[in-house]
Design a protein around this motif. Structure first.
Motif, PDB file in Angstrom:
ATOM      1  N   ALA A  57       2.112 -57.528  61.691  1.00  0.00           N
ATOM      2  CA  ALA A  57       2.612 -56.977  63.107  1.00  0.00           C
ATOM      3  C   ALA A  57       3.735 -56.769  63.220  1.00  0.00           C
ATOM      4  O   ALA A  57       4.066 -55.514  63.883  1.00  0.00           O
ATOM      5  N   VAL A  58       4.711 -57.074  62.541  1.00  0.00           N
ATOM      6  CA  VAL A  58       6.116 -56.420  62.668  1.00  0.00           C
ATOM      7  C   VAL A  58       6.009 -55.223  62.045  1.00  0.00           C
ATOM      8  O   VAL A  58       6.909 -54.281  62.708  1.00  0.00           O
TER       9      VAL A  58
ATOM     10  N   THR B 224      14.264 -54.380  66.860  1.00  0.00           N
ATOM     11  CA  THR B 224      13.974 -55.933  66.663  1.00  0.00           C
ATOM     12  C   THR B 224      13.822 -56.814  67.710  1.00  0.00           C
ATOM     13  O   THR B 224      13.003 -57.724  67.520  1.00  0.00           O
ATOM     14  N   ARG B 225      14.537 -56.707  68.448  1.00  0.00           N
ATOM     15  CA  ARG B 225      14.472 -57.804  69.768  1.00  0.00           C
ATOM     16  C   ARG B 225      13.063 -57.352  70.229  1.00  0.00           C
ATOM     17  O   ARG B 225      12.743 -58.591  70.869  1.00  0.00           O
ATOM     18  N   GLN B 226      12.636 -56.280  70.696  1.00  0.00           N
ATOM     19  CA  GLN B 226      11.319 -56.003  71.246  1.00  0.00           C
ATOM     20  C   GLN B 226      10.196 -56.722  70.446  1.00  0.00           C
ATOM     21  O   GLN B 226       9.420 -57.213  70.887  1.00  0.00           O
ATOM     22  N   ILE B 227      10.373 -56.420  69.125  1.00  0.00           N
ATOM     23  CA  ILE B 227       9.362 -57.127  68.362  1.00  0.00           C
ATOM     24  C   ILE B 227       9.429 -58.490  68.220  1.00  0.00           C
ATOM     25  O   ILE B 227       8.503 -59.372  68.287  1.00  0.00           O
ATOM     26  N   ALA B 228      10.413 -59.071  68.297  1.00  0.00           N
ATOM     27  CA  ALA B 228      10.728 -60.505  68.303  1.00  0.00           C
ATOM     28  C   ALA B 228      10.051 -61.184  69.782  1.00  0.00           C
ATOM     29  O   ALA B 228       9.325 -62.184  69.706  1.00  0.00           O
TER      30      ALA B 228
ATOM     31  N   ASN C 141      14.202 -63.515  62.322  1.00  0.00           N
ATOM     32  CA  ASN C 141      12.888 -63.703  61.691  1.00  0.00           C
ATOM     33  C   ASN C 141      12.139 -62.427  61.545  1.00  0.00           C
ATOM     34  O   ASN C 141      11.509 -62.209  60.471  1.00  0.00           O
ATOM     35  N   VAL C 142      12.361 -61.503  62.213  1.00  0.00           N
ATOM     36  CA  VAL C 142      11.669 -60.333  62.312  1.00  0.00           C
ATOM     37  C   VAL C 142      12.423 -59.389  60.893  1.00  0.00           C
ATOM     38  O   VAL C 142      11.667 -58.850  60.109  1.00  0.00           O
TER      39      VAL C 142
END
Length: 111
Positions: A16-17, A27-31, A40-41
């Motif tokens: 997913a990442v 990174t923040r949007q993915i998290a 963690n991302v």
């Protein structure tokens, strides 16, 4: 290592990442989408890339599969952000669980 759990339509958080990163998400949007911390991302990306690099340099070579086969599978593994060994395991499991061994081999073993 535990088994992967499906996440927002992908087979694992790592998959997913990488898929969300290809959509140019930060990174923040993915998290936020995955419900995990931004660190963690980054850790998932780093772990996947270390695994791919180690495999590329022969650190994780499984001698049961010829290098030619492993080379053919490498682009498919990279696309899924997993090692070639993990991809091989996933393929074998999918074939076995779907009862497709005879269809895949087509060697008359089902007679």
């Amino acid at each position: 290592m535990g088994t992967s759990q499906p996440v927002i339509g992908y087979r694992s958080k790592t998959e997913a990442v990488f898929a969300l990163r290809r959509q140019n998400l930060s990174t923040r949007q993915i998290a936020e989408r995955l419900g995990i911390a931004p660190k963690n991302v980054t850790a998932l990306e780093g772990s996947a890339m270390r695994s791919v690099r180690a495999e590329k340099h022969g650190a994780l070579t499984d001698t049961r599969f010829p290098q030619q086969v492993r080379t053919l599978l490498r682009p498919h593994a990279l696309k899924r952000a997993v090692s070639v060994d993990r991809l091989i395991g996933d393929i074998v499991a999918a074939v076995a669980e779907s009862n497709l061994v005879d269809a895949v081999l087509d060697d008359g073993g089902s007679d």
